[in-house]
Write an enzyme that holds these catalytic residues in place. Sequence first.
Site, PDB file in Angstrom:
ATOM      1  N   HIS A 123       0.865  -1.178   0.000  1.00  0.00           N
ATOM      2  CA  HIS A 123       0.000   0.000   0.000  1.00  0.00           C
ATOM      3  C   HIS A 123       0.910   1.240   0.000  1.00  0.00           C
ATOM      4  CE1 HIS A 123      -2.705   2.970   1.935  1.00  0.00           C
ATOM      5  NE2 HIS A 123      -3.704   2.215   1.543  1.00  0.00           N
ATOM      6  N   ASP A 201       3.158  -4.825   8.001  1.00  0.00           N
ATOM      7  CA  ASP A 201       1.919  -4.073   7.873  1.00  0.00           C
ATOM      8  C   ASP A 201       0.773  -5.093   7.962  1.00  0.00           C
ATOM      9  OD1 ASP A 201      -0.399  -2.936   6.922  1.00  0.00           O
ATOM     10  OD2 ASP A 201       0.515  -1.959   5.182  1.00  0.00           O
ATOM     11  N   GLN A 204      -4.405  -5.581   6.746  1.00  0.00           N
ATOM     12  CA  GLN A 204      -5.398  -6.472   6.125  1.00  0.00           C
ATOM     13  C   GLN A 204      -5.334  -7.898   6.658  1.00  0.00           C
ATOM     14  OE1 GLN A 204      -7.774  -5.345   4.277  1.00  0.00           O
ATOM     15  NE2 GLN A 204      -6.989  -3.342   3.657  1.00  0.00           N
ATOM     16  N   LYS A 227     -10.539  -1.328  10.260  1.00  0.00           N
ATOM     17  CA  LYS A 227     -10.750  -2.479   9.364  1.00  0.00           C
ATOM     18  C   LYS A 227     -11.079  -3.732  10.169  1.00  0.00           C
ATOM     19  CE  LYS A 227      -7.250  -0.531   6.302  1.00  0.00           C
ATOM     20  NZ  LYS A 227      -8.015   0.068   5.226  1.00  0.00           N
ATOM     21  N   CYS A 366      -4.921   2.600  -3.634  1.00  0.00           N
ATOM     22  CA  CYS A 366      -3.674   3.122  -3.035  1.00  0.00           C
ATOM     23  C   CYS A 366      -2.517   2.155  -3.254  1.00  0.00           C
ATOM     24  CB  CYS A 366      -3.838   3.425  -1.544  1.00  0.00           C
ATOM     25  SG  CYS A 366      -5.093   4.642  -1.209  1.00  0.00           S
TER      26      CYS A 366
HETATM   27  N1  C6P Z   1      -6.238   0.357   2.886  1.00  0.00           N
HETATM   28  C1  C6P Z   1      -8.065   0.045   1.317  1.00  0.00           C
HETATM   29  O1  C6P Z   1      -9.145   0.351   0.816  1.00  0.00           O
HETATM   30  P1  C6P Z   1      -5.006   3.570   7.222  1.00  0.00           P
HETATM   31  O2  C6P Z   1      -5.554   4.434   6.125  1.00  0.00           O
HETATM   32  O3  C6P Z   1      -3.854   4.232   7.921  1.00  0.00           O
HETATM   33  O4  C6P Z   1      -6.042   3.046   8.144  1.00  0.00           O
HETATM   34  O5  C6P Z   1      -4.433   2.254   6.502  1.00  0.00           O
HETATM   35  C2  C6P Z   1      -3.506   2.354   5.454  1.00  0.00           C
HETATM   36  C3  C6P Z   1      -3.242   0.993   4.880  1.00  0.00           C
HETATM   37  C4  C6P Z   1      -1.979   0.447   5.021  1.00  0.00           C
HETATM   38  N2  C6P Z   1      -1.697  -0.801   4.605  1.00  0.00           N
HETATM   39  C5  C6P Z   1      -2.635  -1.570   4.039  1.00  0.00           C
HETATM   40  C6  C6P Z   1      -2.283  -2.966   3.615  1.00  0.00           C
HETATM   41  C7  C6P Z   1      -3.929  -1.066   3.846  1.00  0.00           C
HETATM   42  O6  C6P Z   1      -4.849  -1.837   3.281  1.00  0.00           O
HETATM   43  C8  C6P Z   1      -4.232   0.258   4.259  1.00  0.00           C
HETATM   44  C9  C6P Z   1      -5.590   0.852   4.001  1.00  0.00           C
HETATM   45  C10 C6P Z   1      -7.600   0.779   2.549  1.00  0.00           C
HETATM   46  O7  C6P Z   1      -7.375  -0.847   0.875  1.00  0.00           O
HETATM   47  C11 C6P Z   1      -7.761   2.264   2.397  1.00  0.00           C
HETATM   48  S1  C6P Z   1      -6.683   2.967   1.198  1.00  0.00           S
END
Ligand code: C6P
Length: 408
Positions: A123, A201, A204, A227, A366
């Site tokens: 991401h 990370d 997910q 999430k 993203c």
């Molecule tokens: N992905 C998606 O629709 P935040 O925004 O800080 O809560 O998470 C960022 C982020 C970082 N790593 C991974 C693997 C992610 O999936 C995400 C967030 C969302 O896929 C919003 S872009």
Amino acid sequence: MFDIKEIRSQFPILNQQVNGKPLIYLDNAASSQKPISVLETWQKYYEEINANVHRGIHTLSQLATEEMENSRKKVQHFINAKHDYEVIFTRGTTEGINLIAYSLGNSNFIKKDDEIIISYLEHHSNIVPWQMLCERTGAKLKVIPIDENGILQLDFLDQNLSEKTKIVSVNQVSNALGIINPIEEIIAKVRTQSSALMVIDGAQSVPHFEIDVQKIDCDFFVFSGHKMYAPMGVGILYGKEEILEKMQPFHGGGEMIATCSFEKTTYAGLPFKLEAGTPNVGGNIALGAAVDFMKKVGIQNIRNHENALLEYAQKKLLEIDGLKIYGEKAKRAGVVSFNLEGVGIASDVGMILDKLGIAVRTGHHCTQPIMDFFNVAGTVRASFAVFNTLEEIDALAEGVKKAQRMLM
Ligand code: C6P
């Protein structure tokens, strides 16, 4: 007993129509819906406690502190961290990774010509902070490549890990494709071929997997609450004590000091050194309620149910002529990402699905490098949570067929 009807009854938002159709929410990788227990915990904090933490001797402040620290302990046990002070409250995954990158950068840990390794499946939150760190320090960013199935090519690590490698940062599950990355294998290679710090990370993976940071043996593990059924604006950075101890603070301000004078400030111990300013107390407490929710349903039950949804979705969608699933052959969790041949714009499909009450995400998610690799501007992504049903997958497949008829 896994009772999907009972689980759905805990999510009030599902009980509504969108564009005249019952809501089918398949955008959980972007943000999952919240169960009543989480909503009530959050509301109860504001109705009955609402006070700042670690600052007051009055009853409400003490109560707020107790509840928030209790939530920290819940998260500690949820991810099996050794100590509660290794669990740092953040605003989310993005802030967690930026905190690590900034703080390690300021600790003189990274120097010119050092190397940071990430993967093609990251991401933007796990790309840009490292790029910024490289720009500040003169370090080099290297990227583990993928094959046509989206699978990481780990030979790259054998060829590139060395004493120059200072950080390796990869996700456990890719948000764009749902691919499960072999983090155990990656960590084993990193440990034997370098002394790099290992960042995972988990944005997910935490919603779907049992996490044991001691067993994984990572140095850092970051994720977002929203999430995994918790409110937006809260997240966790886990770090090993001995590494967090050496790190410089990310933000300066209240809460993170031991002593402060105009001449010199000394910093508080963990976790407060890395938690400057008033935290999102209600959100942090509600994160504990989300942990309780997941544990009550059973994380293995969640995983089994979502795996069944994923398998069924893959089967139903592949029955559609000209539909391509990205990462189809890879081991995946919670996500199916696809396009229709001859339909150039994924968001057109998303808009038609929306008219049918079906919420999916379309676009680059993203993860522009992944889209560039597959030579597409975006994909349609359906992502699952514990409350989704097989009937909803049927509706998705019918909706995609309708979109295909309308757009071709
Ligand atoms: N992905 C998606 O629709 P935040 O925004 O800080 O809560 O998470 C960022 C982020 C970082 N790593 C991974 C693997 C992610 O999936 C995400 C967030 C969302 O896929 C919003 S872009």
